[in-house]
Design an enzyme around this catalytic site. Structure first.
Site, PDB file in Angstrom:
ATOM      1  CE1 TYR A  54      43.183  64.504  22.139  1.00 26.68           C
ATOM      2  CE2 TYR A  54      41.259  66.010  22.588  1.00 26.68           C
ATOM      3  CZ  TYR A  54      41.799  64.661  22.361  1.00 26.68           C
ATOM      4  OH  TYR A  54      41.067  63.749  22.356  1.00 26.68           O
ATOM      5  CD1 TRP A  74      38.602  64.425  18.758  1.00 21.42           C
ATOM      6  CD2 TRP A  74      37.251  63.546  16.993  1.00 21.42           C
ATOM      7  NE1 TRP A  74      38.427  63.023  18.846  1.00 21.42           N
ATOM      8  CE2 TRP A  74      37.626  62.475  17.795  1.00 21.42           C
ATOM      9  CE3 TRP A  74      36.752  63.280  15.922  1.00 21.42           C
ATOM     10  CZ2 TRP A  74      37.194  61.304  17.894  1.00 21.42           C
ATOM     11  CZ3 TRP A  74      35.944  61.820  15.843  1.00 21.42           C
ATOM     12  CH2 TRP A  74      36.521  60.969  16.733  1.00 21.42           C
TER      13      TRP A  74
HETATM   14  N1  LIG Z   1      33.220  66.862  30.748  1.00 20.26           N
HETATM   15  C1  LIG Z   1      33.750  66.048  29.645  1.00 20.26           C
HETATM   16  N2  LIG Z   1      34.693  66.726  29.012  1.00 20.26           N
HETATM   17  C2  LIG Z   1      35.230  66.241  27.844  1.00 20.26           C
HETATM   18  C3  LIG Z   1      34.829  64.899  27.632  1.00 20.26           C
HETATM   19  C4  LIG Z   1      33.920  64.179  28.363  1.00 20.26           C
HETATM   20  O1  LIG Z   1      33.572  63.072  28.174  1.00 20.26           O
HETATM   21  N3  LIG Z   1      33.338  64.833  29.646  1.00 20.26           N
HETATM   22  N4  LIG Z   1      35.234  64.101  26.445  1.00 20.26           N
HETATM   23  C5  LIG Z   1      36.553  64.614  25.916  1.00 20.26           C
HETATM   24  C6  LIG Z   1      36.974  64.130  24.680  1.00 20.26           C
HETATM   25  S1  LIG Z   1      37.054  62.352  24.683  1.00 20.26           S
HETATM   26  C7  LIG Z   1      37.530  64.609  23.632  1.00 20.26           C
HETATM   27  S2  LIG Z   1      38.026  63.873  22.286  1.00 20.26           S
HETATM   28  C8  LIG Z   1      37.328  66.107  23.639  1.00 20.26           C
HETATM   29  C9  LIG Z   1      37.144  66.790  22.107  1.00 20.26           C
HETATM   30  O2  LIG Z   1      37.447  67.998  22.196  1.00 20.26           O
HETATM   31  P1  LIG Z   1      37.863  69.060  20.823  1.00 20.26           P
HETATM   32  O3  LIG Z   1      38.595  67.879  19.941  1.00 20.26           O
HETATM   33  O4  LIG Z   1      38.777  70.107  21.272  1.00 20.26           O
HETATM   34  O5  LIG Z   1      36.433  69.354  20.229  1.00 20.26           O
HETATM   35  P2  LIG Z   1      35.983  70.096  18.935  1.00 20.26           P
HETATM   36  O6  LIG Z   1      34.649  70.744  18.940  1.00 20.26           O
HETATM   37  O7  LIG Z   1      35.854  68.923  17.996  1.00 20.26           O
HETATM   38  O8  LIG Z   1      37.066  70.950  18.680  1.00 20.26           O
HETATM   39  C10 LIG Z   1      37.770  71.021  17.334  1.00 20.26           C
HETATM   40  C11 LIG Z   1      37.940  72.350  17.047  1.00 20.26           C
HETATM   41  O9  LIG Z   1      38.535  72.433  15.743  1.00 20.26           O
HETATM   42  C12 LIG Z   1      37.838  73.580  14.781  1.00 20.26           C
HETATM   43  N5  LIG Z   1      38.137  73.150  13.532  1.00 20.26           N
HETATM   44  C13 LIG Z   1      37.488  72.088  12.589  1.00 20.26           C
HETATM   45  N6  LIG Z   1      38.216  72.038  11.570  1.00 20.26           N
HETATM   46  C14 LIG Z   1      39.298  72.901  11.385  1.00 20.26           C
HETATM   47  C15 LIG Z   1      40.232  73.247  10.612  1.00 20.26           C
HETATM   48  O10 LIG Z   1      40.484  72.661   9.475  1.00 20.26           O
HETATM   49  N7  LIG Z   1      41.240  74.036  11.099  1.00 20.26           N
HETATM   50  C16 LIG Z   1      41.334  74.826  12.192  1.00 20.26           C
HETATM   51  N8  LIG Z   1      42.252  75.652  12.444  1.00 20.26           N
HETATM   52  N9  LIG Z   1      40.262  74.470  13.196  1.00 20.26           N
HETATM   53  C17 LIG Z   1      39.347  73.454  12.940  1.00 20.26           C
HETATM   54  C18 LIG Z   1      36.506  73.354  15.229  1.00 20.26           C
HETATM   55  O11 LIG Z   1      35.681  74.507  14.793  1.00 20.26           O
HETATM   56  C19 LIG Z   1      36.377  73.154  16.782  1.00 20.26           C
HETATM   57  O12 LIG Z   1      36.576  74.343  17.501  1.00 20.26           O
HETATM   58  O13 LIG Z   1      36.418  66.821  24.441  1.00 20.26           O
HETATM   59  C20 LIG Z   1      36.893  66.363  26.134  1.00 20.26           C
HETATM   60  N10 LIG Z   1      35.977  66.931  26.920  1.00 20.26           N
HETATM   61  N1  LIG Z   2      27.584  61.569  18.492  1.00 18.37           N
HETATM   62  C1  LIG Z   2      28.740  61.725  19.111  1.00 18.37           C
HETATM   63  N2  LIG Z   2      29.620  60.433  19.320  1.00 18.37           N
HETATM   64  C2  LIG Z   2      30.848  60.706  19.633  1.00 18.37           C
HETATM   65  C3  LIG Z   2      31.258  61.823  20.097  1.00 18.37           C
HETATM   66  C4  LIG Z   2      30.628  63.147  20.004  1.00 18.37           C
HETATM   67  O1  LIG Z   2      30.990  64.030  20.363  1.00 18.37           O
HETATM   68  N3  LIG Z   2      29.256  62.874  19.397  1.00 18.37           N
HETATM   69  N4  LIG Z   2      32.971  61.968  20.584  1.00 18.37           N
HETATM   70  C5  LIG Z   2      33.605  60.872  20.323  1.00 18.37           C
HETATM   71  C6  LIG Z   2      34.851  60.582  21.079  1.00 18.37           C
HETATM   72  S1  LIG Z   2      35.954  61.898  20.914  1.00 18.37           S
HETATM   73  C7  LIG Z   2      35.054  59.823  22.181  1.00 18.37           C
HETATM   74  S2  LIG Z   2      36.251  59.719  22.991  1.00 18.37           S
HETATM   75  C8  LIG Z   2      33.817  58.816  22.516  1.00 18.37           C
HETATM   76  C9  LIG Z   2      33.721  58.489  23.944  1.00 18.37           C
HETATM   77  O2  LIG Z   2      33.054  57.518  24.340  1.00 18.37           O
HETATM   78  P1  LIG Z   2      32.834  56.986  25.650  1.00 18.37           P
HETATM   79  O3  LIG Z   2      34.171  57.564  26.639  1.00 18.37           O
HETATM   80  O4  LIG Z   2      32.489  55.636  25.822  1.00 18.37           O
HETATM   81  O5  LIG Z   2      31.369  57.872  26.016  1.00 18.37           O
HETATM   82  P2  LIG Z   2      30.853  59.070  27.044  1.00 18.37           P
HETATM   83  O6  LIG Z   2      29.752  59.634  26.183  1.00 18.37           O
HETATM   84  O7  LIG Z   2      31.822  59.628  27.730  1.00 18.37           O
HETATM   85  O8  LIG Z   2      30.239  58.160  28.054  1.00 18.37           O
HETATM   86  C10 LIG Z   2      29.370  56.993  27.926  1.00 18.37           C
HETATM   87  C11 LIG Z   2      28.326  56.738  29.087  1.00 18.37           C
HETATM   88  O9  LIG Z   2      29.244  56.177  30.150  1.00 18.37           O
HETATM   89  C12 LIG Z   2      28.453  56.165  31.299  1.00 18.37           C
HETATM   90  N5  LIG Z   2      29.646  56.372  32.555  1.00 18.37           N
HETATM   91  C13 LIG Z   2      29.912  57.622  33.006  1.00 18.37           C
HETATM   92  N6  LIG Z   2      30.762  57.357  33.958  1.00 18.37           N
HETATM   93  C14 LIG Z   2      30.513  56.077  34.150  1.00 18.37           C
HETATM   94  C15 LIG Z   2      30.873  55.061  35.262  1.00 18.37           C
HETATM   95  O10 LIG Z   2      31.527  55.213  36.256  1.00 18.37           O
HETATM   96  N7  LIG Z   2      30.582  53.823  35.225  1.00 18.37           N
HETATM   97  C16 LIG Z   2      29.720  53.353  34.124  1.00 18.37           C
HETATM   98  N8  LIG Z   2      29.548  51.997  34.043  1.00 18.37           N
HETATM   99  N9  LIG Z   2      29.289  53.970  33.164  1.00 18.37           N
HETATM  100  C17 LIG Z   2      29.707  55.455  33.444  1.00 18.37           C
HETATM  101  C18 LIG Z   2      27.584  57.625  30.945  1.00 18.37           C
HETATM  102  O11 LIG Z   2      26.254  57.017  31.557  1.00 18.37           O
HETATM  103  C19 LIG Z   2      27.733  57.765  29.712  1.00 18.37           C
HETATM  104  O12 LIG Z   2      26.569  58.143  28.827  1.00 18.37           O
HETATM  105  O13 LIG Z   2      32.730  59.103  21.871  1.00 18.37           O
HETATM  106  C20 LIG Z   2      32.851  59.319  20.368  1.00 18.37           C
HETATM  107  N10 LIG Z   2      31.517  59.401  19.921  1.00 18.37           N
HETATM  108 MO   LIG Z   3      37.666  61.598  22.548  1.00 14.07          MO
END
Ligand SMILES: Nc1nc2c(c(=O)[nH]1)N[C@H]1C(S)=C(S)[C@@H](COP(=O)(O)OP(=O)(O)OC[C@H]3O[C@@H](n4cnc5c(=O)[nH]c(N)nc54)[C@H](O)[C@@H]3O)O[C@H]1N2
Ligand SMILES: Nc1nc2c(c(=O)[nH]1)N[C@H]1C(S)=C(S)[C@@H](COP(=O)(O)OP(=O)(O)OC[C@H]3O[C@@H](n4cnc5c(=O)[nH]c(N)nc54)[C@H](O)[C@@H]3O)O[C@H]1N2
Ligand SMILES: [Mo]
Length: 752
Positions: A114, A116
């Site tokens: 998994y 991005w």
């Molecule tokens: N506590 C908490 N944890 C969360 C979340 C949260 O809301 N709260 N959100 C979750 C969500 S929604 C997401 S999507 C995940 C994101 O988690 P990830 O998608 O795993 O996070 P990234 O840092 O985007 O990791 C991408 C990695 O790919 C590497 N990379 C970039 N380009 C390339 C390439 O061309 N080749 C290779 N081999 N590697 C490359 C980058 O250096 C990086 O280390 O985190 C989750 N974790």
């Molecule tokens: N700049 C930037 N933008 C991103 C990303 C990033 O890494 N950087 N990651 C992207 C990715 S992979 C994803 S999946 C999306 C995620 O998008 P979301 O899942 O919508 O975002 P989060 O940042 O996890 O949370 C947004 C807010 O939800 C609120 N929240 C948490 N728990 C609760 C709850 O129980 N109730 C309510 N009402 N609110 C709550 C928190 O205050 C938090 O700030 O964002 C994307 N956008």
């Molecule tokens: Mo995500």
């Protein structure tokens, strides 16, 4: 050689930008001219690309090399590495893959991988890995994403539609909302920061403009969230206790029902099971009417406010939106189901600007009225292993091989994984309860990681292959949805160190494993890009859409597809509304399921046949609250994407440990001042963070964004401010088994 400066446009997940290259070196970036509201994430790219934390040569862990029998697995993550020349490293990795394959079968290889990775269609890292693994017989994969796992399971049951298809193609668009909507009731806000990014690219960043228009028109924006900044300025903030939105929604539903403010004709014609749900709502079986006073005690929003919102939304066109964050929590299926039920009670599903929508602020592109053209993806081939896990159950899988678990009505068995191959993701960023993952990660025989940087995941591999970044190779950039720009992403600079493209790494491995033709089809990367692009172009031309040739595209590196599909996009629901018999939803009943016989038949008490309020294991009303008085939310970082470019950001003075938002009153009680390094802890772990005092967060809630690189000291204290040492690692429920990151209690203290 003179001072040669070249400027080139390229793309990234956070938007397009102009790269400035001097004498072959990437020195700075500038916003893309067509971006209405560019962010400055790209400014970190030059420092990150040449950072000392780049992996420059293949590395193999010493303990793994030295002891072929035990592989010194217990040292994984704490061991030293040795540089190994490419040929030798490829040979060693191929031998090990071959050994595992022959001894344990492809069902012992985990390739869910998994993450991005980077923008760019051909070099998409996970696709490259999975195509390679398929060429040698397959792998155990993963279902769903950390973003929306629980939604991906519940939404098809209740609305009969694939969740990702719904969000990009079938929700109300911004123009429709502007024209028709009077109230937007936003659970979890519509976060302006999160829409900076989108998978594959987000070019124009127009959300802020839409919100300005909404405010000008007097649309009533209600932000129900623990944080004010989860919605654009100008929204009315109702601060809610995290994890309790379902109770709030039930309070609204009770008011609608008992004051006859609902659309009973709609419920009858277009939904099933309202009567069963109503018994629960009125408390007929449990003597607990879910009225506004009941809701207030749980969610912390006053009964009067709940009642007044119920009145308002029943009288005017109202769009209920739910952030993805609400389902990234234990029982995260419930707020999605309950919000849908509420929208059905209002009877506006399928009307322009009314009904329900998910994730408008989650990523860029949602709400933008652009038809999504598929295409340009490298085919993954066929996976001969059918086994998979729900994506966030990785630590359980590694800790409990061959044991059973439940998922969406199935009883399944965790596979026994001997080899993990990760490419393009950072599980030691994204997974919850990282200390547990760190231990579980020691169970397989071998971990192979392709990575440009020495991330926490690369540090926990046995074999590390240095990958190029997207700036070191050519590609085609195209967003997954809601964006009509196509980019040629030129090779800006030479590969750093001796890094190679993932495609090249897998080509070499496949050669050793006798699958070269299958993996490469005898094409170079450039030949593949030509082929994929030409196929895409023919497809567009056959749909009467003009598209330049690849050579023409290379002239300015981008072009814009015509904006197709400006019509109101919630089409399946509009059609369904017109004729529910002819345009049935793809649910069991063909209607919106307020009660699902199927889900009921699974027998999950935490997720029965209709939406309910279930107490999470951790929330501000739980017994654990005495020991851990704060709820931690861990949102996405505003200044970057996940853990990417972290090395460059961490070099900025005072950026690490990560700032944590604390309510001013809470801080006062603990004598914590602004900018202090504090400790956050619970039974799972502890980390440092930098206090940032505010009154824009609810008392007893703290917010620590994700993204710092996981780094612990000798006592297990995480030093950079990574919230995932603290977060809860249990599936959302047996239905969705999604990640529950937002369900976590902690304590905080001053440190000396
Ligand atoms: N506590 C908490 N944890 C969360 C979340 C949260 O809301 N709260 N959100 C979750 C969500 S929604 C997401 S999507 C995940 C994101 O988690 P990830 O998608 O795993 O996070 P990234 O840092 O985007 O990791 C991408 C990695 O790919 C590497 N990379 C970039 N380009 C390339 C390439 O061309 N080749 C290779 N081999 N590697 C490359 C980058 O250096 C990086 O280390 O985190 C989750 N974790
Ligand atoms: N700049 C930037 N933008 C991103 C990303 C990033 O890494 N950087 N990651 C992207 C990715 S992979 C994803 S999946 C999306 C995620 O998008 P979301 O899942 O919508 O975002 P989060 O940042 O996890 O949370 C947004 C807010 O939800 C609120 N929240 C948490 N728990 C609760 C709850 O129980 N109730 C309510 N009402 N609110 C709550 C928190 O205050 C938090 O700030 O964002 C994307 N956008
Ligand atoms: Mo995500």
């Amino acid at each position: 050689m003179g001072n040669e400066q070249i400027k080139k446009i390229t793309s990234s997940h956070w938007g397009a930008f102009e790269a400035i290259i001097e004498n072959g070196k990437l020195i700075s970036t500038k916003p893309f001219e067509e971006d209405l509201n560019p962010n400055d994430i790209s400014k970190f790219i030059p420092n990150a690309v040449y950072h000392e934390t780049r992996v420059k040569l293949p590395h193999i862990r010493k303990g793994w090399l030295r002891n072929k029998e035990t592989r010194n697995k217990n040292l994984r993550g704490d061991d030293e590495f040795q540089e190994v020349p490419w040929d030798e490293a490829i040979e060693i990795a191929a031998e090990e893959i071959s050994r595992v394959k022959e001894k344990f079968g492809n069902q012992s290889i985990y390739g869910g991988s998994y993450g991005w990775s980077s923008a760019g269609k051909f070099h998409h890292a996970q696709t490259q890995l999975q195509r390679f693994l398929n060429s040698i017989g397959g792998f155990v994969g993963a279902f769903g994403s950390y973003s929306t796992a629980a939604a991906q399971v519940i939404i098809p049951h209740i609305l009969g539609i694939n969740f990702l298809n719904l969000i990009f193609n079938f929700q109300n668009t911004w123009p429709t909302i502007e024209e028709n909507t009077k109230n937007i009731l936003m659970f979890g806000g519509i976060n302006p920061n999160n829409s900076k990014v989108s998978m594959g690219g987000s070019t124009r960043h127009e959300n802020d403009l839409w919100f300005k228009k909404f405010l000008n028109k007097g649309i009533n924006l209600i932000n129900i969230s623990p944080q004010k900044a989860d919605a654009p300025d100008g929204a009315n903030w109702l601060s809610i206790i995290p994890g309790t939105d379902t109770a709030f929604m039930l309070g609204l539903a009770f008011e609608l029902e008992t004051n006859n403010l609902l659309d009973r004709a709609f419920l009858k014609k277009y939904t099933v099971g309202y009567e069963k749900f109503k018994m629960y709502l009125l408390g007929e079986n449990d003597s607990k009417p879910k009225n506004a006073e009941w809701a207030e005690k749980i969610c912390g929003v006053s009964a009067d406010q709940i009642k007044s919102i119920a009145r308002k939304i029943s009288k005017e066109r109202t769009l209920i939106t739910v952030a993805w964050s609400l389902q990234r929590a234990q029982n995260g299926e419930q707020p999605y189901w309950m919000a849908t039920t509420l929208a059905a009670m209002l009877g506006q599903i399928g009307l322009p600007g009314g009904g329900i929508g998910f994730g408008y602020g989650a990523i860029g592109g949602v709400g933008i009225p652009i038809k999504n053209f598929g295409g340009l993806s490298l085919p993954k081939g066929k996976n001969n292993v059918s086994d998979f896990i729900p994506v966030a159950r990785i630590a359980d899988m590694l800790n409990k091989p061959n044991t059973s678990y439940e998922f969406n009505g199935e009883e399944r068995i965790y596979p026994d994984i001997k080899l993990i191959y990760w490419c393009g993701g950072n599980p030691f960023h994204h997974h919850q309860d990282l200390n547990t993952l760190h231990q579980a990660w020691k169970n397989p025989d071998t971990v192979i990681v392709n990575e440009p940087w020495w991330t926490a995941t690369a540090q926990r591999a046995d074999i590390v292959f240095p990958s190029t970044t997207s700036y070191e190779r050519e590609d085609i950039g195209k967003a997954n949805g809601g964006d009509n720009y196509i980019f040629y992403m030129p090779k800006l600079i030479d590969p750093v160190g001796k890094s190679k493209d993932d495609y090249q790494i897998f080509s070499e491995l496949s050669k050793k494993l006798g699958a070269y033709n299958e993996f490469t089809e005898d094409k170079t990367a450039g030949e593949w890009i030509n082929k994929l692009y030409n196929e895409f172009r023919s497809f567009l031309n056959s749909s009467d859409v003009d598209c330049p040739s690849l050579d023409e595209l290379k002239d300015k590196n981008w072009f814009k597809l015509p904006t197709v599909g400006k019509e109101f996009a919630a089409k399946p629901f509009v059609d369904f509304r017109k004729s529910p018999e002819q345009n049935k939803l793809q649910t069991v009943s063909g209607k919106i399921e307020i009660f699902s016989e199927k889900i009921e038949s699974f027998g999950y008490e935490e997720c029965p046949g209709h939406p309910i309020w279930v107490e999470p294991d951790e929330w501000l009303g739980s017994p654990k609250n005495t020991e851990y008085p704060f709820h931690i939310v861990s949102p996405q970082p505003n200044d970057k994407l996940h853990s990417q470019l972290e090395c460059a950001i961490a070099d900025v003075p005072n950026e690490r440990p990560t700032p944590v938002l604390i309510n001013i009153n809470d801080a006062k009680k603990l004598k914590i001042t602004n900018g202090e390094i504090i400790k956050i802890f619970n039974s799972r772990g502890s980390c440092l963070a930098r206090s940032l005092l505010t009154d824009n967060i609810r008392e007893k809630v703290i917010s620590l964004p994700t993204g710092a690189w996981f780094e612990t000291d000798n006592h297990g204290l995480e030093k950079q401010g990574n919230p995932n040492v603290l977060t809860f690692d249990k599936g959302t429920s047996r239905l969705g088994q999604g990640p529950s990151a937002h369900t976590s209690l902690v304590n905080i203290k001053k440190i000396d």
